[in-house]
Scaffold this active site. Structure first.
Site, PDB file in Angstrom:
ATOM      1  CB  CYS B 174      41.637  34.590  43.900  1.00  0.00           C
ATOM      2  SG  CYS B 174      41.046  33.207  44.886  1.00  0.00           S
ATOM      3  CG  HIS B 312      46.756  34.910  40.813  1.00  0.00           C
ATOM      4  ND1 HIS B 312      46.178  35.643  41.828  1.00  0.00           N
ATOM      5  CD2 HIS B 312      46.073  33.721  40.784  1.00  0.00           C
ATOM      6  CE1 HIS B 312      45.198  34.938  42.385  1.00  0.00           C
ATOM      7  NE2 HIS B 312      45.115  33.770  41.770  1.00  0.00           N
ATOM      8  CD  GLU B 323      50.530  34.449  37.084  1.00  0.00           C
ATOM      9  OE1 GLU B 323      50.240  33.669  38.020  1.00  0.00           O
ATOM     10  OE2 GLU B 323      50.677  35.684  37.230  1.00  0.00           O
ATOM     11  CE  LYS B 344      48.081  34.553  45.403  1.00  0.00           C
ATOM     12  NZ  LYS B 344      48.519  35.422  44.293  1.00  0.00           N
ATOM     13  CG  HIS B 349      45.598  32.050  47.170  1.00  0.00           C
ATOM     14  ND1 HIS B 349      45.475  33.409  46.935  1.00  0.00           N
ATOM     15  CD2 HIS B 349      44.733  31.445  46.307  1.00  0.00           C
ATOM     16  CE1 HIS B 349      44.578  33.602  45.982  1.00  0.00           C
ATOM     17  NE2 HIS B 349      44.105  32.437  45.597  1.00  0.00           N
ATOM     18  CG  PHE B 408      36.607  30.506  41.679  1.00  0.00           C
ATOM     19  CD1 PHE B 408      37.596  29.614  41.292  1.00  0.00           C
ATOM     20  CD2 PHE B 408      36.096  30.420  42.964  1.00  0.00           C
ATOM     21  CE1 PHE B 408      38.070  28.659  42.177  1.00  0.00           C
ATOM     22  CE2 PHE B 408      36.558  29.463  43.860  1.00  0.00           C
ATOM     23  CZ  PHE B 408      37.548  28.586  43.464  1.00  0.00           C
TER      24      PHE B 408
END
Lengths: 134, 420
Positions: B174, B312, B323, B344, B349, B408
């Site tokens: 991502c 994010h 975050e 998002k 996403h 990831f």
């Protein structure tokens, strides 16, 4: 058993079914059906030429006749590259359940050679319910 | 740095619109793109909501069945080696070229590069492998590899457009398209390229999205209006989306010579890894904090100068909390309070596409003078204490924005963008 952990049968993706010739003209689909039913080799030719034309790059397609002569070079005159030729062969393999080896593929350079090769290959495979009619 | 990069073209194929105008309108109105969308023909699948792209049909493994908006001329010889998300990417790229006032002929002299990001097509891979296994690998689609593996976008688009500059793909899940943007900026700064095209794209189908379900990463909330609610205490996972976003960036003097209208300048970027877990965020967002600080340092910008952060935050319990804590460490601890939102909540996403999509949103916000809000946020998680999380779009023009992405393995990438 593994299935004890599975609450339901494995699901299949949403079916989006289409036959390989669905997007071809009715004349081509008819020719395909006619070959399968009668072994009419002219009908097989119609299908093969339609498949060749379908895979031809747009620019080259606009510059060549709908029925190219047997002498036309697939790579060169008709704008194919080796990968596109492999795609044509795969399409035909899949349609008539035949296998073409690399060695056989390398020997096909012209439209006439492709037509002749497919005739022998498909006719001998039993794809048609009748022996070749011509 | 004497060389700087301006965003001069954008293309959007997204769940909230298929061009910049409709995307901007959706963001400003807080209009989301989610629907109840069966990804798999199985009522026992708990995931009910997804955010599909409209106006395309690419659910078949045969390109002959695909349809796309008529205004895009996609030649069959290009189509045959594309994955479904490649169709989105082609259309977004055509849009971005038109937006930047460029044609295919402008891309071939070696001064233009192409960086792409997608996970490849698990859907096509599955189809082609099944077919090839059945034929003992004697028969199989010759385009099976190039239409399916990660890299399919760069293979296909470079060949179609005749791009002879730097071409590659990025695979950091991502954070992928954010890496693509960062390294594209470097290509321009280092004088290697004058123009870079950045493409992020993904598919929305069972094979791409549902493998995240066993990780417990997807929302099982059946209500499209609340399934994606980043930073909310009731969030339960992300909602999947597909599409493609393209950014064209050009060295500033080239953009000026061409009289191109710029959206924004990409001022700097930074990245840092968590070095912690294969799939989970560091509990305090350590890598993301470092990435933000590195991006700010690269851009020579203080935390207090940032007006807006596009987070994010995907609406997962662990990721959003990490975050929020990282944002507090960078901004609250420096006495800064930028507006923070995760778009998002509206788009879902987009995985590899997310970073490019959200950089595109930031570019729109900078040029048009607004900041997106968090319309699905009702009760902010207590990890967000002290953060400025507006619900509604703010009609305030930001001068500097920060765009965050995390992938990831703890990959974190941030960009700083400036109004021009």
């Amino acid at each position: 058993m593994a299935s004890d952990n599975t609450p339901s049968a494995p699901a299949k993706p949403k079916p989006v079914k289409s036959g390989p010739l669905d997007k071809f003209s009715a004349a081509v689909r008819d020719a395909h059906a006619r070959f399968l039913a009668t072994g009419d080799i002219d009908a097989l030719d119609t299908v093969v030429l339609a498949i060749v034309r379908d895979h031809q790059p747009a620019e080259a397609r606009a510059a060549t006749p709908a029925a190219p002569p047997d002498s036309a070079l697939l790579i060169g005159d008709l704008g194919f590259d080796s990968l596109a030729l492999a795609e044509i062969v795969f399409f035909i393999e899949d349609l008539y359940q035949v296998s073409v080896s690399n060695e056989e593929l390398m020997r096909i350079t012209t439209v006439g050679e492709l037509r002749g090769f497919i005739r022998i290959k498909v006719a001998s495979s039993g794809a048609s319910s009748q022996p070749p009619s011509s | 740095m004497s060389r700087s990069a301006l965003i001069t073209g954008l293309g959007f194929i997204t769940s909230i619109g298929n061009d910049a105008t409709s995307v901007s309108a959706s963001l400003r109105a807080g209009r989301h793109g989610m629907v109840v969308h069966p990804l798999w023909d199985n009522p026992n699948v708990a995931v009910k909501v997804a955010a599909p792209v409209r106006g395309f049909f690419v659910d078949s493994a045969s390109w002959r069945d695909w349809t796309w908006p008529e205004r895009y001329e996609l030649p069959r010889e290009t189509l045959r080696s594309l994955a479904p998300h490649g169709v989105y990417a082609f259309c977004a790229l055509e849009q971005a070229l038109a937006d930047a006032g460029l044609t295919k002929a402008d891309l071939t002299d070696g001064s233009t590069g192409l960086f792409c990001a997608s996970a490849g097509s698990a859907f096509m891979q599955y189809h082609h492998l099944s077919q090839a296994h059945a034929g003992n690998f004697e028969r199989g689609n010759p385009m099976g590899v190039v239409s399916a593996i990660a890299g399919t976008l760069n293979f296909n688009l470079a060949a179609h457009y005749g791009i002879t500059g730097a071409v590659t793909g990025f695979v950091s899940a991502c954070a992928s398209s954010s890496h693509a943007i960062g390294y594209a900026l470097d290509e321009i700064r280092l004088g290697r390229q004058e123009r870079m095209i950045i493409v992020g794209a993904e598919e929305l189908n069972a094979d791409t999205i549902l493998p995240f379900a066993p990780m417990r990463a997807l929302s099982v909330n059946p209500d499209p209006a609340t399934a994606s609610r980043p930073f909310d205490s009731a969030r339960d996972g992300f909602v999947g989306t597909g599409g493609a976003v393209v950014l064209i960036i050009e060295e500033a003097s080239l953009a000026r010579r061409r009289n191109a209208t710029a959206y924004a300048e990409i001022l700097g970027w930074g990245q840092a890894s968590d070095g912690h877990s294969v799939a989970s965020s560091h509990p305090e967002g350590a890598g993301l904090r470092n990435a933000m600080q590195r991006a700010l340092r690269d851009a020579a910008v203080a935390p207090a100068q940032i007006d807006y952060v596009n987070a994010h935050a995907t609406s997962t319990p662990v990721g959003d909390r990490a975050e929020a804590l990282a944002l507090r460490a960078v901004f609250s601890d420096a006495g800064a309070r930028p507006a923070v939102s995760s778009t998002k909540g509206l788009t879902g996403h987009g995985l590899s596409m997310a970073g490019a999509m959200e950089a595109g949103f930031c570019a729109l916000a900078l040029r048009e003078g607004w900041m997106p809000g968090n319309p699905h946020l009702v009760n902010p998680d207590n990890s967000c204490d002290g953060l400025n999380l507006p619900r509604e779009t703010l009609s305030v023009a930001p001068a500097l924005v920060l765009n965050n992405s995390s992938g990831f393995g703890g990959s974190n990438v941030c960009h700083v963008l400036r109004r021009v």
